[in-house]
Enzyme design. Structure first.
Site, PDB file in Angstrom:
ATOM      1  CB  SER A 191      33.223  34.536  58.889  1.00  0.00           C
ATOM      2  OG  SER A 191      32.297  33.395  58.927  1.00  0.00           O
ATOM      3  CE1 TYR A 227      37.564  32.090  61.265  1.00  0.00           C
ATOM      4  CE2 TYR A 227      34.997  32.089  60.532  1.00  0.00           C
ATOM      5  CZ  TYR A 227      36.309  32.275  60.296  1.00  0.00           C
ATOM      6  OH  TYR A 227      36.608  32.761  59.057  1.00  0.00           O
TER       7      TYR A 227
END
Lengths: 343, 249
Positions: free
Chosen positions: B144, B157
């Site tokens: 990501s 995350y």
């Protein structure tokens, strides 16, 4: 021989760093001790090493037959998709399998309820050993594999202090789950050690051999072990080992299962024919090896059936010395201990 | 890697990018094993692929479970044979709605690491050995931009994805010369349930379709020159013509 040189079993799996290696030199009749990492120094350029890449199944299923608790142990999948399996009476892995109550007598058509919607239906019962069954599972296909991996537990070793996880009972290069017990000779071969063999100029190939059960709870059935076992030889491995044989290069089997597959294949077909087959070959003192020159194996107690196979590689006198040396040096025996390299 | 001769495992495959990847790989002829926690949507995703003529197998599992490596590897190998490709796509955002690290519990951070990082590690560990002995394999780590840019409230995350990027790179270093490739790919922002949970007021029309991104990632898998071992690739930079050729969006 038992008692003269009895090897202790590992209470905990020997860690890869602590693993030891006894080189039993078949030509010089000499014994040398090594740390396992020295294995690559004993390899020769051009060697064809063959590993068994079968993963270990969660082969033990708890179930019920009517009111009775039973354990169904997978013994191997047949070409038909049905399974050989051995039924045990109630008990746990802590109990000596020989001391457990006999299982209920089943007939073709009888069912074993394994819980969570999985059942086994008996399709055949062995004529000489009532606990040796052929079964089919319901459901079949992917649903069977999901249920097996949800419900099944790996077969355990009584000599250990604790039950091992399924992950602890895999080799580093495990692929399809065909073995009902760990193909243990390959356990010390970490990825780095396989790389070291290749760096030393050895070829490393794989086959898949469905290593079967080591104990059945029935002395007459134990005497028939190993049962016929399925193996698959890929075209690449068949060709590579065949080339090594033709060129007089050394073929090294990692484990008795690899020895059985290669020697069984060449006896049945006259050559290493690729494909899936079963072998019922029993290897012992009088077996003349046609393929395998050298063997990496666990240090095994003289009472075990594995030991008989070693006699196809080394005379009794040399094996006796190897056992004595191993005992004096504190080697650990069986599936999760130290190793011997017969070469 | 020629996908028509590939056995692939995709985690987090019941929806979003994971499902689109399973579809894209199956369309190109790969046999695919779909992994996710919930059995019903997973089976529906596999059934849809089969209905379209693909070869798909559902394997419900939590990648964060302690013995998940051997169980997932064993089941998948039983279903399709030796795995050639693993796409580590399963991930959790951590606390939702997103919160600053100062309001994130130990357990929330640990869960994000357990799924997004350790889950990928344990599955690779269980399958990479047979890839090395066969001299063939690809490991894809779905990352990501949060792994690179420190955005407030994305802490759990972001930390897990930064570690995942490095996991991909260390595997690559250790697997050099073995024939097994490991890389990370940043898919970019997509119109998925996860994106909606993280940024509820985002305009879906401004986001990429998962199928279009999956087609680009399939190119990266097929063509090592686009994603060499050890690389971290942004899917948006994959040559467009190639992506359109394989895409369905």
């Amino acid at each position: 021989m038992r008692g003269a040189a009895h090897l202790p079993a590992a209470a905990e799996p020997r860690s890869p760093d602590a693993q030891r290696l006894l080189h039993v030199d078949l030509v010089e009749r000499r014994l040398t001790h090594h740390a396992f990492d020295a294995l690559a120094s004993l390899a020769r350029p051009g060697d064809a090493w063959v590993l068994n890449d079968a993963a270990t199944l969660p082969a033990s299923l708890a179930g019920t037959v009517g009111e009775r608790s039973v354990e169904l142990r997978l013994a191997g999948r047949r070409a038909s998709g049905r399974w050989r399996a051995i039924l045990f009476g109630e008990g746990s892995w802590r109990d000596d399998t020989d001391a457990r109550p006999p299982p209920p007598a089943l007939a073709p058509g009888d069912g074993i309820d394994l819980g969570a919607g999985l059942s086994a239906v008996v399709t055949a019962v062995d004529a000489r050993a009532a606990r040796l069954l052929e079964v089919r599972f319901e459901p079949a296909g992917d649903a069977f594999w999901r249920a097996l991996y949800a419900l099944g537990r790996p077969i355990q070793y009584r000599y250990l202090r604790r039950a091992l996880t399924l992950g602890e009972l895999q080799t580093a290069f495990a692929a399809r789950p065909w073995a009902v017990e760990l193909p243990s000779a390959g356990r010390p071969l970490t990825a780095a050690r396989v790389a070291a063999l290749r760096a030393a100029g050895a070829e490393v190939h794989t086959l898949t051999h469905a290593a079967g059960p080591s104990a059945t709870g029935d002395a007459t059935l134990d005497a028939r072990l190993p049962l016929p076992e399925r193996y698959e030889l890929s075209e690449a491995t068949a060709r590579a080992v065949g080339d090594a044989l033709d060129a007089g290069r050394r073929v090294v089997a990692v484990g008795t299962s690899v020895t059985r597959a290669l020697e069984g294949a060449v006896r049945r077909h006259g050559r290493l024919r690729p494909g899936v087959d079963e072998t019922d070959l029993r290897i012992g003192p009088t077996t003349e090896r046609r393929v395998v020159d050298a063997l990496l194996t666990g240090a095994h107690d003289p009472s075990s059936s594995h030991h008989a196979l070693l006699r196809a590689f080394a005379p009794a006198e040399l094996l006796r010395r190897a056992l004595g040396e191993s005992r004096r040096r504190g080697y650990l025996a069986h599936e999760l201990g130290d190793s011997w390299f017969l070469a | 890697m020629e996908l028509s001769k590939t056995n692939a495992l995709i985690t987090g495959a019941s929806r979003g990018l994971g499902r689109a990847l399973a579809e894209a790989l199956a369309e190109r002829g790969a046999r695919v094993v779909l992994v996710a926690r919930e059995a019903a949507p997973l089976e529906a995703a596999a059934e849809a692929i089969r209905a379209a003529g693909g070869d798909a197998h559902a394997l419900p599992a939590d990648v964060a479970a302690a013995d998940a490596g051997a169980r997932i590897a064993g089941t998948a190998h039983a279903m399709v044979g030796s795995l050639d490709l693993v796409v580590h796509n399963a991930s959790t955002l951590g606390p939702v709605p997103l919160r600053p690290l100062s309001e994130t519990s130990d357990a929330e951070l640990e869960r994000a690491l357990a799924v997004n990082l350790v889950g990928a590690f344990r599955i690779t560990r269980a399958v990479v050995g047979q890839m090395v002995t066969r001299g063939r394999g690809t490991l894809v780590h779905v990352s990501s931009d949060a792994a690179v840019e420190p955005h407030p409230t994305w802490g759990a995350y972001a930390v897990s994805k930064a570690a995942l990027d490095h996991l991909a790179a260390v595997w690559a270093a250790e697997l050099r010369g073995t024939g097994v490739r490991s890389f990370a790919v940043d898919p970019g922002e997509m119109d998925t349930a996860m994106h909606a949970a993280a940024i509820p007021d985002a305009d879906p029309a401004a986001l990429e379709r998962p199928a279009a991104v999956a087609a680009r990632i399939a190119r990266l898998i097929e063509d090592p020159s686009l994603a060499p071992s050890g690389a971290r690739v942004e899917a948006a930079r994959v040559p467009a013509a190639e992506a359109v050729a394989g895409g369905r969006a």
